[in-house]
Design a protein around this motif. Structure first.
Motif, PDB file in Angstrom:
ATOM      1  N   PRO A 145     -14.614  50.427  55.696  1.00 32.45           N
ATOM      2  CA  PRO A 145     -13.186  50.579  55.406  1.00 32.45           C
ATOM      3  C   PRO A 145     -12.889  51.844  54.602  1.00 32.45           C
ATOM      4  CG  PRO A 145     -14.166  49.039  53.880  1.00 32.45           C
ATOM      5  CD  PRO A 145     -15.242  49.399  54.869  1.00 32.45           C
ATOM      6  N   LEU A 146     -11.635  52.235  54.651  1.00 30.92           N
ATOM      7  CA  LEU A 146     -11.132  53.310  53.801  1.00 30.92           C
ATOM      8  C   LEU A 146     -10.704  52.655  52.495  1.00 30.92           C
ATOM      9  CD1 LEU A 146     -10.135  56.226  53.363  1.00 30.92           C
ATOM     10  CD2 LEU A 146      -8.001  55.554  54.475  1.00 30.92           C
ATOM     11  N   HIS A 147     -11.358  53.000  51.398  1.00 34.24           N
ATOM     12  CA  HIS A 147     -11.010  52.385  50.123  1.00 34.24           C
ATOM     13  C   HIS A 147     -11.314  53.357  48.992  1.00 34.24           C
ATOM     14  CE1 HIS A 147     -10.886  49.562  46.770  1.00 34.24           C
ATOM     15  NE2 HIS A 147     -10.102  48.840  47.573  1.00 34.24           N
ATOM     16  N   ALA A 148     -10.416  53.422  48.036  1.00 31.94           N
ATOM     17  CA  ALA A 148     -10.552  54.366  46.922  1.00 31.94           C
ATOM     18  C   ALA A 148     -11.833  54.153  46.124  1.00 31.94           C
ATOM     19  CB  ALA A 148      -9.336  54.262  46.001  1.00 31.94           C
ATOM     20  N   ASN A 173     -16.307  54.821  60.611  1.00 33.18           N
ATOM     21  CA  ASN A 173     -15.999  55.130  59.221  1.00 33.18           C
ATOM     22  C   ASN A 173     -14.488  55.139  59.023  1.00 33.18           C
ATOM     23  OD1 ASN A 173     -16.604  55.860  56.564  1.00 33.18           O
ATOM     24  ND2 ASN A 173     -16.444  58.032  57.018  1.00 33.18           N
ATOM     25  N   MET A 174     -14.049  54.707  57.850  1.00 38.51           N
ATOM     26  CA  MET A 174     -12.626  54.635  57.518  1.00 38.51           C
ATOM     27  C   MET A 174     -11.867  53.847  58.582  1.00 38.51           C
ATOM     28  SD  MET A 174     -11.925  58.382  55.802  1.00 38.51           S
ATOM     29  CE  MET A 174     -12.286  59.349  57.246  1.00 38.51           C
ATOM     30  N   SER A 175     -12.429  52.710  58.959  1.00 40.18           N
ATOM     31  CA  SER A 175     -11.895  51.921  60.060  1.00 40.18           C
ATOM     32  C   SER A 175     -10.533  51.320  59.767  1.00 40.18           C
ATOM     33  CB  SER A 175     -12.874  50.809  60.423  1.00 40.18           C
ATOM     34  OG  SER A 175     -13.067  49.950  59.321  1.00 40.18           O
ATOM     35  N   THR A 221      -4.392  47.902  57.867  1.00 40.45           N
ATOM     36  CA  THR A 221      -3.901  48.859  58.849  1.00 40.45           C
ATOM     37  C   THR A 221      -5.046  49.725  59.349  1.00 40.45           C
ATOM     38  OG1 THR A 221      -1.787  48.990  57.697  1.00 40.45           O
ATOM     39  CG2 THR A 221      -2.291  50.776  59.217  1.00 40.45           C
ATOM     40  N   PRO A 222      -5.262  49.769  60.663  1.00 45.89           N
ATOM     41  CA  PRO A 222      -6.274  50.676  61.228  1.00 45.89           C
ATOM     42  C   PRO A 222      -5.669  52.082  61.350  1.00 45.89           C
ATOM     43  CG  PRO A 222      -5.330  49.339  62.959  1.00 45.89           C
ATOM     44  CD  PRO A 222      -4.695  48.890  61.677  1.00 45.89           C
ATOM     45  N   ILE A 223      -5.710  52.848  60.268  1.00 50.27           N
ATOM     46  CA  ILE A 223      -5.018  54.134  60.169  1.00 50.27           C
ATOM     47  C   ILE A 223      -5.401  55.086  61.294  1.00 50.27           C
ATOM     48  CG2 ILE A 223      -4.739  56.198  58.735  1.00 50.27           C
ATOM     49  CD1 ILE A 223      -4.996  54.359  56.321  1.00 50.27           C
ATOM     50  N   PHE A 224      -6.653  55.136  61.660  1.00 53.45           N
ATOM     51  CA  PHE A 224      -7.119  56.078  62.682  1.00 53.45           C
ATOM     52  C   PHE A 224      -7.345  55.407  64.039  1.00 53.45           C
ATOM     53  CE2 PHE A 224      -8.632  57.712  58.565  1.00 53.45           C
ATOM     54  CZ  PHE A 224      -7.869  58.866  58.523  1.00 53.45           C
ATOM     55  N   GLY A 225      -6.751  54.248  64.233  1.00 52.11           N
ATOM     56  CA  GLY A 225      -6.991  53.492  65.459  1.00 52.11           C
ATOM     57  C   GLY A 225      -8.141  52.529  65.240  1.00 52.11           C
ATOM     58  N   SER A 226      -8.313  51.608  66.166  1.00 60.90           N
ATOM     59  CA  SER A 226      -9.331  50.590  65.940  1.00 60.90           C
ATOM     60  C   SER A 226     -10.366  50.484  67.054  1.00 60.90           C
ATOM     61  CB  SER A 226      -8.661  49.226  65.754  1.00 60.90           C
ATOM     62  OG  SER A 226      -7.959  48.876  66.930  1.00 60.90           O
ATOM     63  N   GLN A 227     -10.173  51.182  68.136  1.00 60.64           N
ATOM     64  CA  GLN A 227     -11.063  50.989  69.281  1.00 60.64           C
ATOM     65  C   GLN A 227     -11.881  52.215  69.658  1.00 60.64           C
ATOM     66  OE1 GLN A 227     -11.412  47.869  70.640  1.00 60.64           O
ATOM     67  NE2 GLN A 227     -10.097  47.329  68.920  1.00 60.64           N
ATOM     68  N   GLY A 228     -11.687  53.333  68.987  1.00 59.18           N
ATOM     69  CA  GLY A 228     -12.354  54.576  69.370  1.00 59.18           C
ATOM     70  C   GLY A 228     -13.868  54.488  69.415  1.00 59.18           C
ATOM     71  N   VAL A 229     -14.473  54.018  68.348  1.00 57.44           N
ATOM     72  CA  VAL A 229     -15.928  53.925  68.297  1.00 57.44           C
ATOM     73  C   VAL A 229     -16.432  52.859  69.271  1.00 57.44           C
ATOM     74  CG1 VAL A 229     -17.895  53.329  66.844  1.00 57.44           C
ATOM     75  CG2 VAL A 229     -16.153  54.860  65.983  1.00 57.44           C
ATOM     76  N   LEU A 230     -15.722  51.743  69.342  1.00 49.12           N
ATOM     77  CA  LEU A 230     -16.136  50.689  70.279  1.00 49.12           C
ATOM     78  C   LEU A 230     -16.109  51.198  71.716  1.00 49.12           C
ATOM     79  CD1 LEU A 230     -14.284  47.637  68.726  1.00 49.12           C
ATOM     80  CD2 LEU A 230     -16.735  48.091  68.712  1.00 49.12           C
TER      81      LEU A 230
END
Length: 85
Positions: free
Chosen positions: A44-47, A7-9, A20-29
């Motif tokens: 994605p994180l989107h308004a 979530n919010m990838s 931009t991967p705000i919270f990192g991109s590989q954690g869940v993987l």
């Protein structure tokens, strides 16, 4: 457990389209690989996702042909297939 969703990838700038991967991109993987869990997709994180929820309208209803709705639908279709639906 059917799988994990990131979530919010990422956040895509509406002005320059830079992602931009705000919270990192590989954690869940990484966790999926560690625990032998299927990776189901990235949200994605989107308004618009937030404002749709605040209005009580899921993104797939508010903008069914939009890119964010397609992400939700791709995940839902994958889950439906796993469940034999």
């Amino acid at each position: 457990l059917l799988g994990m969703i990131q979530n919010m990838s990422s956040f895509t700038c509406p002005h320059c389209a830079h992602c931009t991967p705000i919270f990192g991109s590989q954690g869940v993987l990484r966790e999926c690989a560690t625990h032998a869990i299927e990776f189901l997709g990235d949200l994605p994180l989107h308004a618009s996702i937030c404002s749709d929820a605040d209005r009580g309208k899921p993104t797939v209803v508010a903008d069914p042909e939009g890119a964010h709705a397609r992400v939700f639908m791709r995940i839902a279709e994958g889950l439906a297939g796993k469940l034999g639906m």
